[in-house]
Design an enzyme around this catalytic site. Structure first.
Site, PDB file in Angstrom:
ATOM      1  N   LEU A  98      -9.375  -7.504  -5.499  1.00  0.00           N
ATOM      2  CA  LEU A  98      -9.970  -8.250  -5.730  1.00  0.00           C
ATOM      3  C   LEU A  98     -11.918  -8.773  -5.110  1.00  0.00           C
ATOM      4  O   LEU A  98     -11.477  -7.497  -4.017  1.00  0.00           O
ATOM      5  CB  LEU A  98      -9.169  -8.424  -4.029  1.00  0.00           C
ATOM      6  N   GLY A 143      -6.183  -4.711  -4.834  1.00  0.00           N
ATOM      7  CA  GLY A 143      -5.177  -5.791  -6.155  1.00  0.00           C
ATOM      8  C   GLY A 143      -5.147  -5.404  -7.459  1.00  0.00           C
ATOM      9  O   GLY A 143      -4.316  -5.604  -8.036  1.00  0.00           O
ATOM     10  N   ASN A 167      -5.363   0.375  -0.517  1.00  0.00           N
ATOM     11  CA  ASN A 167      -6.022   0.708   0.642  1.00  0.00           C
ATOM     12  C   ASN A 167      -6.771   0.009   1.785  1.00  0.00           C
ATOM     13  O   ASN A 167      -7.109   0.118   2.043  1.00  0.00           O
ATOM     14  CB  ASN A 167      -6.677   1.694  -0.346  1.00  0.00           C
ATOM     15  N   GLU A 168      -5.433  -1.308   1.123  1.00  0.00           N
ATOM     16  CA  GLU A 168      -6.856  -2.823   2.199  1.00  0.00           C
ATOM     17  C   GLU A 168      -6.758  -2.231   3.812  1.00  0.00           C
ATOM     18  O   GLU A 168      -7.696  -2.927   4.730  1.00  0.00           O
ATOM     19  CB  GLU A 168      -5.631  -3.609   2.326  1.00  0.00           C
TER      20      GLU A 168
END
Length: 292
Positions: A98, A143, A167-168
Site C-alpha cells: 500500500l 499489501g 510487516n505492517e
C-alpha cells in the site's frame, strides 16, 4: 478521477450482489496496456498475464488499485479468460504494498475512499472464479504479500535478496482482520501470530518452509513456471474447482462483505490518529535517509 468514477460504479454493482460489466470491454486482441498495467491475454489458452508496471515499486495507490480492479472486472466478465497470472515488470519488486502517501496527511474522506479500493481489490482476487497464480519476481511486503496470498498458487524467485510478508506492525499499523484471516488460511494460526506481531519479512526459502509460497524457481523461470502450473490447474473440471474454491473461501469473504463500512471506519479512525501519523512520518523520513 475517471478511474475512481469507474470504481464507484463497480462498487455499486457489487454491493447489490452482482457483477457489473464496464461500459467498455476487452477487444478480441490479445493484449491491453496502460501506463501502470499491461495485460497479455492468450485467447487460445484462456490465460491472461497481468504485468504491474507502476514505477518505481508498484505501490498500491488509489488510482493504481482502481485500475487493477477495473482490469480484474473485465477479465472476470470475459468468458474466454479462465486463468490469470499476476507478475511485475518493475525490477526486483513484485509490489511494495500500500502506498504510504495515501495514508499520510490525507482527509478522512480520502482515507476511506482508499481503503474501500483496497477492500475491492482483495474481494475481486480472493473471490475470483479464475485460476489465479502469483508469479512473484521480486520483494513483496505488506499489501504486495496480501495480493499474493489472494491467489490460488504462489511461485517466487529463489533469490535471497527478496522477501515477502505482512510487516505492517513495523510501520506502527495493525493488519485488519481480513489480512489476518487470509494469512491464517495460508500458513496457519501460529505462524500468522508470530509473523504479524513481529512484522516479519521472510526470505524465499523461509516463505516456502511455512507455506507462504508454494514453489521456488530461478528468477528467470518464474513466469514460465507459472504458465506450466496454470496448465495443470486448468485441466481440473472448472465447475468442481470453482465450487471448491468458493467453499474454502466463502466465510472469510462474507465476513468482510458484511462488515465493509465498519472496517472502513475502523481504518479511518486508526490511520488518522496523531500517533499513527507520527509513525508514518518517521518511517518516510527513514526511507528518505536510506535513499540519500
Amino acid at each position: 478521477m475517471a478511474l475512481r468514477a469507474a470504481l464507484r460504479g463497480l462498487l455499486s454493482c457489487s454491493s447489490h450482489g452482482r457483477l457489473c460489466a464496464s461500459s467498455t470491454s476487452f477487444s478480441q486482441r490479445n493484449n491491453s496496456s496502460s501506463a501502470n498495467l499491461k495485460v497479455d491475454h492468450d485467447q487460445t489458452t484462456g490465460v491472461a498475464v497481468m504485468h504491474m508496471q507502476s514505477p518505481p515499486v508498484n505501490s498500491l495507490s488509489l488510482d493504481f488499485l482502481t485500475e487493477i480492479c477495473i482490469t480484474l472486472e473485465k477479465l472476470e466478465m470475459d468468458k474466454g479468460c479462465r486463468g490469470l497470472i499476476i507478475t511485475s515488470s518493475q525490477p526486483k519488486v513484485f509490489s511494495a504494498g500500500l502506498d504510504i502517501l495515501e495514508m499520510y496527511g490525507k482527509s478522512p474522506e480520502r482515507c476511506g475512499e482508499f481503503w474501500k479500493a483496497v477492500q475491492e481489490m482483495w474481494l475481486k482476487l480472493y473471490g475470483s472464479n479464475m485460476v489465479t497464480i502469483a508469479a512473484i519476481n521480486g520483494s513483496s511486503p505488506a499489501g504486495g504479500c496480501l495480493m499474493s496470498m489472494t491467489c490460488d498458487y504462489r511461485i517466487m524467485a529463489d533469490n535471497p535478496r527478496y522477501s515477502i510478508g505482512l510487516n505492517e506492525t513495523m510501520l506502527g499499523i495493525v493488519a485488519p482482520f481480513w489480512f489476518k484471516e487470509t494469512m491464517v488460511n495460508t500458513v496457519g494460526h501460529r505462524n500468522t501470530e508470530i509473523s504479524l506481531e513481529l512484522g516479519l519479512l521472510y526470505k524465499p526459502a523461509e516463505a516456502l518452509n511455512i507455506g507462504l509460497v508454494d514453489q521456488l524457481v530461478p528468477e528467470d523461470q518464474v513466469l514460465s513456471a507459472a504458465t506450466q502450473t496454470m496448465t495443470k490447474w486448468l485441466a481440473i473440471p472448472e465447475h468442481a474447482r470453482q465450487i471448491t474454491k468458493s467453499m474454502m473461501r466463502k466465510s472469510t469473504i462474507e465476513k468482510l462483505r458484511s462488515n465493509r463500512e465498519a472496517d472502513i471506519q475502523n481504518f479511518v479512525n486508526f490511520i488518522t490518529k496523531e500517533s499513527i501519523q507520527k509513525s508514518l512520518r518517521m518511517y518516510m523520513e527513514m526511507l528518505k535517509q536510506k535513499k540519500a
